[in-house]
Write an enzyme that holds these catalytic residues in place. Structure first.
Site, PDB file in Angstrom:
ATOM      1  N   ASN A 178      -4.424 -10.231  -0.877  1.00  0.00           N
ATOM      2  CA  ASN A 178      -5.165  -9.505  -0.231  1.00  0.00           C
ATOM      3  C   ASN A 178      -6.217  -8.904  -1.010  1.00  0.00           C
ATOM      4  O   ASN A 178      -6.075  -8.268  -2.071  1.00  0.00           O
ATOM      5  CB  ASN A 178      -4.394  -8.568   0.353  1.00  0.00           C
ATOM      6  CG  ASN A 178      -5.226  -7.369   1.302  1.00  0.00           C
ATOM      7  OD1 ASN A 178      -6.400  -7.412   1.486  1.00  0.00           O
ATOM      8  ND2 ASN A 178      -4.621  -6.727   2.034  1.00  0.00           N
ATOM      9  N   HIS A 227      -8.514 -11.108   8.682  1.00  0.00           N
ATOM     10  CA  HIS A 227      -8.184 -10.718   7.465  1.00  0.00           C
ATOM     11  C   HIS A 227      -6.840 -11.077   6.891  1.00  0.00           C
ATOM     12  O   HIS A 227      -6.233 -11.679   7.651  1.00  0.00           O
ATOM     13  CB  HIS A 227      -8.178  -9.209   7.493  1.00  0.00           C
ATOM     14  CG  HIS A 227      -7.720  -8.551   6.282  1.00  0.00           C
ATOM     15  ND1 HIS A 227      -8.670  -8.572   5.203  1.00  0.00           N
ATOM     16  CD2 HIS A 227      -6.949  -7.664   6.148  1.00  0.00           C
ATOM     17  CE1 HIS A 227      -7.737  -7.855   4.136  1.00  0.00           C
ATOM     18  NE2 HIS A 227      -6.852  -7.466   4.451  1.00  0.00           N
ATOM     19  N   CYS A 250      -9.994  -2.532   4.495  1.00  0.00           N
ATOM     20  CA  CYS A 250      -9.930  -4.082   4.831  1.00  0.00           C
ATOM     21  C   CYS A 250     -10.755  -4.513   6.238  1.00  0.00           C
ATOM     22  O   CYS A 250     -11.105  -5.623   6.510  1.00  0.00           O
ATOM     23  CB  CYS A 250      -8.533  -4.474   5.156  1.00  0.00           C
ATOM     24  SG  CYS A 250      -7.452  -4.352   4.024  1.00  0.00           S
TER      25      CYS A 250
HETATM   26  N1  ACO Z   1      10.075  -7.831  -4.082  1.00  0.00           N
HETATM   27  C1  ACO Z   1      11.430  -7.942  -3.776  1.00  0.00           C
HETATM   28  N2  ACO Z   1      12.045  -6.902  -3.000  1.00  0.00           N
HETATM   29  C2  ACO Z   1      10.981  -5.978  -2.340  1.00  0.00           C
HETATM   30  C3  ACO Z   1       9.621  -5.884  -2.725  1.00  0.00           C
HETATM   31  C4  ACO Z   1       9.359  -7.012  -3.678  1.00  0.00           C
HETATM   32  N3  ACO Z   1       7.950  -6.965  -3.966  1.00  0.00           N
HETATM   33  N4  ACO Z   1       9.177  -5.085  -2.118  1.00  0.00           N
HETATM   34  C5  ACO Z   1      10.138  -4.508  -1.334  1.00  0.00           C
HETATM   35  N5  ACO Z   1      11.205  -4.973  -1.580  1.00  0.00           N
HETATM   36  C6  ACO Z   1      12.349  -4.721  -1.034  1.00  0.00           C
HETATM   37  C7  ACO Z   1      12.518  -3.411  -0.375  1.00  0.00           C
HETATM   38  O1  ACO Z   1      13.202  -2.542  -1.425  1.00  0.00           O
HETATM   39  C8  ACO Z   1      13.826  -3.536   0.847  1.00  0.00           C
HETATM   40  O2  ACO Z   1      14.845  -3.612   0.123  1.00  0.00           O
HETATM   41  P1  ACO Z   1      16.381  -2.732   0.896  1.00  0.00           P
HETATM   42  O3  ACO Z   1      16.370  -3.641   2.214  1.00  0.00           O
HETATM   43  O4  ACO Z   1      17.405  -3.339  -0.023  1.00  0.00           O
HETATM   44  O5  ACO Z   1      15.903  -1.475   0.995  1.00  0.00           O
HETATM   45  C9  ACO Z   1      13.505  -4.988   1.230  1.00  0.00           C
HETATM   46  O6  ACO Z   1      12.808  -5.699   0.440  1.00  0.00           O
HETATM   47  C10 ACO Z   1      12.813  -4.873   2.566  1.00  0.00           C
HETATM   48  O7  ACO Z   1      11.517  -4.095   2.467  1.00  0.00           O
HETATM   49  P2  ACO Z   1      10.462  -3.866   3.582  1.00  0.00           P
HETATM   50  O8  ACO Z   1       9.545  -3.135   2.942  1.00  0.00           O
HETATM   51  O9  ACO Z   1      11.343  -3.513   4.822  1.00  0.00           O
HETATM   52  O10 ACO Z   1      10.064  -5.410   3.910  1.00  0.00           O
HETATM   53  P3  ACO Z   1       9.233  -5.653   5.007  1.00  0.00           P
HETATM   54  O11 ACO Z   1      10.071  -6.977   5.765  1.00  0.00           O
HETATM   55  O12 ACO Z   1       8.642  -4.740   5.930  1.00  0.00           O
HETATM   56  O13 ACO Z   1       8.119  -6.459   4.011  1.00  0.00           O
HETATM   57  C11 ACO Z   1       5.670  -6.031   3.499  1.00  0.00           C
HETATM   58  C12 ACO Z   1       7.291  -5.762   3.235  1.00  0.00           C
HETATM   59  C13 ACO Z   1       5.702  -7.675   3.101  1.00  0.00           C
HETATM   60  C14 ACO Z   1       4.884  -5.307   2.867  1.00  0.00           C
HETATM   61  C15 ACO Z   1       5.364  -5.956   5.124  1.00  0.00           C
HETATM   62  O14 ACO Z   1       5.741  -4.792   5.736  1.00  0.00           O
HETATM   63  C16 ACO Z   1       3.615  -5.992   5.378  1.00  0.00           C
HETATM   64  O15 ACO Z   1       3.121  -7.144   5.028  1.00  0.00           O
HETATM   65  N6  ACO Z   1       3.367  -5.049   5.875  1.00  0.00           N
HETATM   66  C17 ACO Z   1       1.694  -5.079   6.106  1.00  0.00           C
HETATM   67  C18 ACO Z   1       1.130  -4.945   4.960  1.00  0.00           C
HETATM   68  C19 ACO Z   1      -0.540  -4.774   4.915  1.00  0.00           C
HETATM   69  O16 ACO Z   1      -0.934  -5.076   5.994  1.00  0.00           O
HETATM   70  N7  ACO Z   1      -1.026  -3.965   4.135  1.00  0.00           N
HETATM   71  C20 ACO Z   1      -2.335  -4.117   4.183  1.00  0.00           C
HETATM   72  C21 ACO Z   1      -3.456  -3.749   4.611  1.00  0.00           C
HETATM   73  S1  ACO Z   1      -4.256  -3.512   2.911  1.00  0.00           S
HETATM   74  C22 ACO Z   1      -5.568  -2.294   3.221  1.00  0.00           C
HETATM   75  O17 ACO Z   1      -6.045  -1.923   4.142  1.00  0.00           O
HETATM   76  C23 ACO Z   1      -5.869  -1.848   1.999  1.00  0.00           C
END
Ligand code: ACO
Length: 336
Positions: free
Chosen positions: A293, A263, A114
């Protein structure tokens, strides 16, 4: 007077097929509400079969070269940033070069995920300042859709990514005054201690005797693995810090920046960075709603969209920051 570089052309291309969150609901257990609340994403573009990363890059590159008022013969280097290459080797930049029919120029592929576009911008600026190159085509292009786990198990990653390409031409320029169009500065960082917080394990030579085998496929090691919470925490901290560094080192007041092109990994990350630095929300140009993304393609796609929306105009002061797998992070400040 000093010699510097400036962005002379911008172009982008996204594949025509739109997948809304409702389309994703059909594939895995998720919901439009969950995706929008946690990330801001409403839809993304995914390629059809038989389209390659270099195909997307060709379209974006042609537009950027034309927008610069140049022809392909004026380009003396390609820098290609992607984490989703056409093949393991050679680099996708060579495939792009062949498709654009630009023989016998320098081609460099970089793997900074990224942060790839901002790393590439810094490399282009430095090559131009070194005096060896005049017009560098810098491309970020990704096809994520072919490499995502689209079963319910992959939902934490699969909903986040889209396909697309963005390109700029970086050209030699004379800088006579701070208000001249030019790249002002750039700061690049990485911390490989976190490499496995967001990574694609296989195929890879770090495994026993084979780069990929059935056991690895059964373990789903061919799909990206992410510790989303940890990425989130580091992204907000590092982006705010590296952006602050770009402003401070150039003596720029944050209020003088006309537009912030961050980003796009998660709308909440960008809102948090804006909150930390007290940036008014209307100055941050986000595209994650429409494209999700697109990793290395994100910032140049954002530039092109901002130009089309009339939010990015010649002479404006632009601040950019990115964070991604590696971990890598970077910032840049330029006068458009
Ligand atoms: N749909 C529905 N529920 C989901 C999904 C989905 N797509 N994905 C996860 N969940 C559930 C999980 O199972 C969990 O359920 P539980 O509470 O019953 O265990 C719940 O949602 C919460 O999951 P978390 O992973 O704790 O959710 P969080 O609030 O952390 O959000 C997210 C997840 C959106 C991915 C966030 O952590 C985030 O944006 N992180 C940064 C990601 C990022 O920046 N990535 C990229 C860089 S990319 C690169 O460099 C290639």
């Amino acid at each position: 007077m000093s010699i510097g570089s400036r962005i002379t052309g911008v172009g982008s291309y996204v594949p025509p097929k739109v997948l809304t969150n409702f389309d994703i609901e059909e594939m895995m257990e998720t919901s439009d509400e969950w995706i929008q609340q946690r990330t801001g994403i409403k839809q993304r573009r995914w390629v059809e079969e038989n389209v390659s990363t270099s195909d997307l890059a060709v379209e974006a590159s042609k537009k950027a070269i034309e927008n610069a008022g140049l022809t392909k013969d004026d380009i003396d280097m390609i820098i290609f940033a992607t984490l989703s290459p056409d093949h393991d080797f050679p680099g996708t930049g060579c495939f792009l070069q062949a498709k654009l029919e630009m023989p016998a120029i320098s081609v460099l592929d970089i793997r900074q995920q990224c942060s790839g576009f901002l790393y590439g911008l810094s490399i282009a600026d430095n090559f131009i300042k070194a005096g060896t190159h005049k017009n560098i085509l810098l491309v970020g292009a990704e096809i994520h859709s072919k490499g995502l786990d689209k079963t319910p198990e992959g939902r934490n990653v699969a909903v986040l990514f889209g396909d697309g390409a963005g390109a700029v031409v970086v050209s030699r320029t004379e800088v006579n005054s701070p208000t001249d169009s030019h790249i002002i500065n750039h700061f690049l960082y990485a911390d490989g201690a976190h490499a496995k917080e967001l990574w694609l394990p296989a195929p890879g030579n770090a495994f026993g005797a084979e780069r990929i085998n059935k056991a690895m496929l059964d373990e789903k090691l061919q799909y990206p693995q992410m510790n989303g919470r940890n990425v989130f925490i580091h992204a907000t901290k590092c982006m705010a810090k590296v952006l602050g560094e770009a402003l401070q080192r150039s003596g720029t007041d944050i209020n003088d920046v006309d537009i912030f092109l961050f980003h796009q990994a998660n709308l909440r990350i960008n809102q948090k960075v804006a909150e930390i630095l007290q940036i008014p929300e209307e100055k941050v140009f986000n595209t994650i709603q429409d494209f999700a993304n697109t990793t290395a393609a994100t910032i140049p796609i954002g530039m092109d969209e901002a130009i089309k929306a009339g939010k990015l105009k010649p002479g404006m002061l632009v601040a950019s920051a990115a964070f991604g797998s590696g971990f890598t992070w970077a910032s840049a400040l330029w006068r458009q």
